[in-house]
Design an enzyme around this catalytic site. Structure first.
Site, PDB file in Angstrom:
ATOM      1  N   CYS A 185       0.814  -1.222   0.000  1.00  0.00           N
ATOM      2  CA  CYS A 185       0.000   0.000   0.000  1.00  0.00           C
ATOM      3  C   CYS A 185       0.839   1.260   0.000  1.00  0.00           C
ATOM      4  O   CYS A 185       0.384   2.313  -0.463  1.00  0.00           O
ATOM      5  CB  CYS A 185      -0.924   0.001   1.217  1.00  0.00           C
ATOM      6  N   ASN A 216      -0.457  -2.316  -6.850  1.00  0.00           N
ATOM      7  CA  ASN A 216      -0.608  -3.136  -5.657  1.00  0.00           C
ATOM      8  C   ASN A 216      -2.089  -3.271  -5.323  1.00  0.00           C
ATOM      9  O   ASN A 216      -2.772  -2.276  -5.125  1.00  0.00           O
ATOM     10  CB  ASN A 216       0.104  -2.486  -4.464  1.00  0.00           C
ATOM     11  N   GLU A 217      -2.582  -4.477  -5.301  1.00  0.00           N
ATOM     12  CA  GLU A 217      -3.967  -4.763  -4.924  1.00  0.00           C
ATOM     13  C   GLU A 217      -4.976  -3.948  -5.739  1.00  0.00           C
ATOM     14  O   GLU A 217      -6.030  -3.562  -5.237  1.00  0.00           O
ATOM     15  CB  GLU A 217      -4.190  -4.515  -3.424  1.00  0.00           C
TER      16      GLU A 217
END
Length: 458
Positions: free
Chosen positions: A62, A200-201
């Site tokens: 994150c 990311n994600e």
């Protein structure tokens, strides 16, 4: 020095502005000619090196996406060069990043501990979990096809590749420029970069076009570096419609273009029970596209600053799950526990693999699971002909591998039961080991954990 104090004493008249203060110990990690700027802690590097990792995903998950708005995205270009010129920003975890350690230091660290670097770069999207549907107005200016997308997203990746792999004598002025930045910092030779993480994600929605972004990355990177291995994203979980949509995208695109994606990043922070129940998670996975288990950990409990969350019970659940990852290494090509480091007293996430304070660093039970796996890895998995399924009924989780170079047969077995168990494995003809046998074990009470004052309880 736990009792140290820094005093800056100014004498005389006038005005002075202090922008950057860095207090470092006399002894730091590595060659001082290579680490001219950012310094690494020897105790922390040594714990990491002793694991030992095969690759390092950095600067994290994150943290890449930034906080509140795009002005605070993690921009790797701001993390290189002289320390006082690195532009510090707040991040999603609500603390300031001085960038005393930046991308150059991460690359050097990987080289020193013989780990492949796996940098993760933002794709022009804020953290979707925290920012919802990208309500900030700045999102609209970083759309695929716009000049901002090229300069802030595509060029950001291209310049990183130039920085890591570029030649100072290149006819491309941008490549020569970034290669010179690396050389001036103390590393004339290129770094060995073969992996790149895209976002990311992230996941596809009506308002966030992640798939178009990934395709733009892939095209731009592979036009010049066709062998670069890209890591895609399946979102923040493995149980939702967004996860299913991501895999549908990769399964449809990958057969049409060689090296479209090397592996898809899956994340799961779950209760120990889930890891036990899903030790066979990848047994029936399609083999067309590979998997990167990029962030996983057992969470017996969660919270802020809780070393007690890293219990032996959680670590054993991870070990059980890893028997399945190792057994399916033909599809799960990379795996990494997360998060890696946590500062005692200042952690906003638990559990974590390695805890440290100003003087010490120690490994958790999860760390020792990683170490046992890393130091005892075969070259091929041996079929157990269903024995592993029968053992799981007795809450024993096992996998067997062979090191073709040494001839060693390596058996990993996890006993979830409170009492000892004796198991018998029938070996095929010609597989009986000759010579000595060695056993390494990790055991104790389920609630046991390590801490700064008792770092080797487990």
């Amino acid at each position: 020095d736990t009792m140290g104090r820094l005093c800056i004493i100014l004498e005389g008249n006038g005005q002075i502005g202090i922008d950057y203060v860095s207090l470092l110990p006399a002894t730091t990690w590595g060659d001082p000619n290579k680490y001219r700027n950012g310094k690494l802690s020897p105790r922390m590097v040594q714990v990491l090196k002793d694991c030992p990792p095969a690759f390092l995903r950095f600067p994290g998950g994150c943290v890449v996406e930034g906080d509140v708005g795009f002005d605070y995205q993690y921009k790797w270009r701001n993390t290189v060069g002289p320390l006082e010129q690195r532009k510090q920003i707040p991040n999603v975890w609500r603390y300031m990043q001085s960038y005393g350690i930046g991308f150059y230091e991460y690359f050097c660290l990987c080289e020193d501990i013989n780990a492949a670097p796996l940098p993760v770069l933002h794709c022009g999207v804020l953290c979707q979990i925290r920012m919802g549907e990208q309500r900030k107005t700045g999102y609209q200016r970083i759309m695929p096809g716009t000049p901002a997308f090229k300069s802030e997203v595509i060029d950001n990746v291209a310049h990183l590749i130039y920085f890591a792999k570029g030649d100072v004598s290149s006819s491309d002025p941008k490549e020569a420029y970034w290669a010179k930045v690396r050389a001036d910092m103390g590393h004339p030779a290129p770094f060995d970069l073969k992996y790149l993480g895209i976002g990311n994600e992230q996941w596809q929605t009506d308002k966030v076009d992640f798939f178009a972004r990934y395709e733009a990355f892939e095209k731009a990177i592979h036009e010049k570096y066709p062998d670069m291995q890209l890591i895609g994203s399946a979102g923040p979980d493995i149980t939702s419609e967004r996860y299913e949509a991501a895999w549908k995208f990769y399964y449809e695109k990958a057969p049409k273009k060689e090296n479209f994606v090397y592996a898809v990043d899956e994340h799961y922070y779950v209760k120990p029970e889930w890891l036990y129940e899903h030790a066979d998670f990848y047994d029936e996975y399609p083999r067309e596209v590979k998997v990167f288990s990029g962030e996983y950990a057992a969470h017996p409990v969660s919270g802020m600053n809780r070393p007690d969350a890293n219990t032996l019970g959680g670590a054993l659940a991870e070990a059980a799950f890893l028997t399945g990852l190792e057994r399916n290494a033909d599809v799960v090509v990379l795996a990494s526990y997360a998060p890696l480091f946590a500062r005692v007293g200042y952690a906003q996430w638990s559990p974590d693999m390695i805890w440290f304070d100003d003087c010490r660093a120690y490994g958790t039970p999860s760390y020792y699971v990683q170490k046992l796996y890393a130091e005892n890895m075969g070259t091929v998995t041996l079929s157990m002909d269903g024995q592993e399924k029968k053992l799981r009924e007795e809450e024993i989780y096992a996998n067997v591998s062979l090191d073709e170079k040494t001839g060693e047969i390596i058996i990993k077995a996890v006993n979830r039961n409170a009492e000892p168990k004796e198991i018998a494995l029938s070996l095929a003809e010609g597989c009986a080991p000759a010579g000595s046998m060695k056993r390494m074990s990790l055991s104790g009470k389920e609630e046991d954990y390590n801490c700064i004052t008792d770092p080797e309880k487990v």
